[in-house]
Structure formats: structure tokens, C-alpha cells
Enzyme design. Structure first.
Site, PDB file in Angstrom:
ATOM      1  N   GLY A   1       0.840  -1.182   0.000  1.00 30.88           N
ATOM      2  CA  GLY A   1       0.000   0.000   0.000  1.00 30.88           C
ATOM      3  C   GLY A   1       0.879   1.237   0.000  1.00 30.88           C
ATOM      4  O   GLY A   1       2.084   1.162   0.262  1.00 30.88           O
ATOM      5  N   TYR A   2       0.269   2.373  -0.282  1.00 28.95           N
ATOM      6  CA  TYR A   2       1.012   3.622  -0.416  1.00 28.95           C
ATOM      7  C   TYR A   2       0.530   4.642   0.603  1.00 28.95           C
ATOM      8  O   TYR A   2      -0.659   4.953   0.666  1.00 28.95           O
ATOM      9  CB  TYR A   2       0.890   4.154  -1.852  1.00 28.95           C
ATOM     10  CG  TYR A   2       1.623   3.236  -2.799  1.00 28.95           C
ATOM     11  CD1 TYR A   2       2.940   3.479  -3.135  1.00 28.95           C
ATOM     12  CD2 TYR A   2       1.023   2.077  -3.279  1.00 28.95           C
ATOM     13  CE1 TYR A   2       3.650   2.607  -3.935  1.00 28.95           C
ATOM     14  CE2 TYR A   2       1.715   1.199  -4.082  1.00 28.95           C
ATOM     15  CZ  TYR A   2       3.032   1.477  -4.412  1.00 28.95           C
ATOM     16  OH  TYR A   2       3.736   0.594  -5.207  1.00 28.95           O
TER      17      TYR A   2
END
Length: 150
Positions: free
Chosen positions: A27-28
Site C-alpha cells: 500500500g502507499y
């Protein structure tokens, strides 16, 4: 420094599942700059990537499982999941094809990446015949961008 070429794959080799792979979930926390958290099998990382397509700086820091589980809840956009198959590049003694077979939201998407020790080698690279479109310079298939698609 990360130097890599990226290709869209329509027809992977029939035996690709026979190669070793890693399960990846990522994820970012930010996409400008790129700050990513990743689980790769039972290892966990926080990664910073500078701007760039063919070549960019990359720094990886280890995380504990607990830190990863806390941070993944704070990720913006979609969590990406994929299996990364490691296929030795025929005719090379040091290059590996990382074949990413996506699951979840992007099921059906397959990308191949090849990382190089130097820019000149990346620029001279001639891909195997089963590689599709070279998407290195489009940025369209960067994982950080995929995570933000509606």
C-alpha cells in the site's frame, strides 16, 4: 538506485508457475513522493522512491509485522496484491525477470520487470519474444499509480 524496464504481458510462458515466487501485498502512504509499505512473504518494509521511470533512488527500511499492520490501515487508495515469479533471463548470468501476476482488484494484469546494475545495460536490453508492450516510460503501470485508480 533502482534501474528497471517494465513490460505488459498478455501471454506469459506456460511454465511460469513452476518458478519460485513471493506473495506481495503493498500500500502507499504517499504517491508524491512515493512512500510504500510492503509485505513480501513474512518480511515487511517501508520504501521511499524518488521520481523517475527508468532510473530512480530507492531506500528500503525493515518493519516489524506489527508496524506493517498498523501502517497498512493508513494506506491511501487500493492495497495491491500479487505473486512475483522469479524467472532467470535466458542468456544472462545475472538478470532475473520478475513476473508480477496481480490478484484482487487488478486480477488479470501481468507485468514483467527486469532490474539492471547500470543504465546502459537497461537501454541496450532486448526483451524475450513473449514480452508485450514496453511501458517503462509511460508511468501508467507504476504500482503507485495503480493504487490510486478509481
Amino acid at each position: 538506485m533502482e534501474i528497471e524496464r517494465k513490460y505488459l504481458i498478455s501471454h506469459p510462458p506456460a511454465d511460469y508457475t513452476a518458478y519460485p515466487y513471493h506473495f506481495i501485498e503493498q500500500g502507499y502512504l504517499s504517491t508524491e513522493p512515493v512512500v510504500r509499505i510492503r509485505r513480501e512473504d513474512d518480511s515487511f518494509y517501508l520504501t521511499y522512491k524518488s521520481k523517475g521511470l527508468l532510473e530512480r533512488e530507492e531506500y528500503n527500511l525493515p518493519l516489524t509485522r506489527e508496524s506493517y499492520e498498523h501502517l497498512i490501515k493508513k494506506a491511501d487508495g487500493h492495497i495491491l496484491t500479487k505473486k512475483r515469479y522469479l524467472i532467470p533471463l535466458e542468456g544472462s548470468d545475472h538478470l532475473t525477470i520478475e513476473l508480477d501476476v496481480f490478484d484482487g482488484r487488478f486480477k488479470g494484469l501481468i507485468l514483467a520487470e527486469v532490474e539492471f546494475p547500470e543504465r546502459e545495460e537497461a537501454e541496450r536490453f532486448s526483451p524475450p519474444s513473449w514480452f508485450g508492450e514496453d511501458v517503462t516510460f509511460s508511468g501508467e503501470y507504476q504500482n503507485s499509480r495503480l493504487s490510486q485508480l478509481l
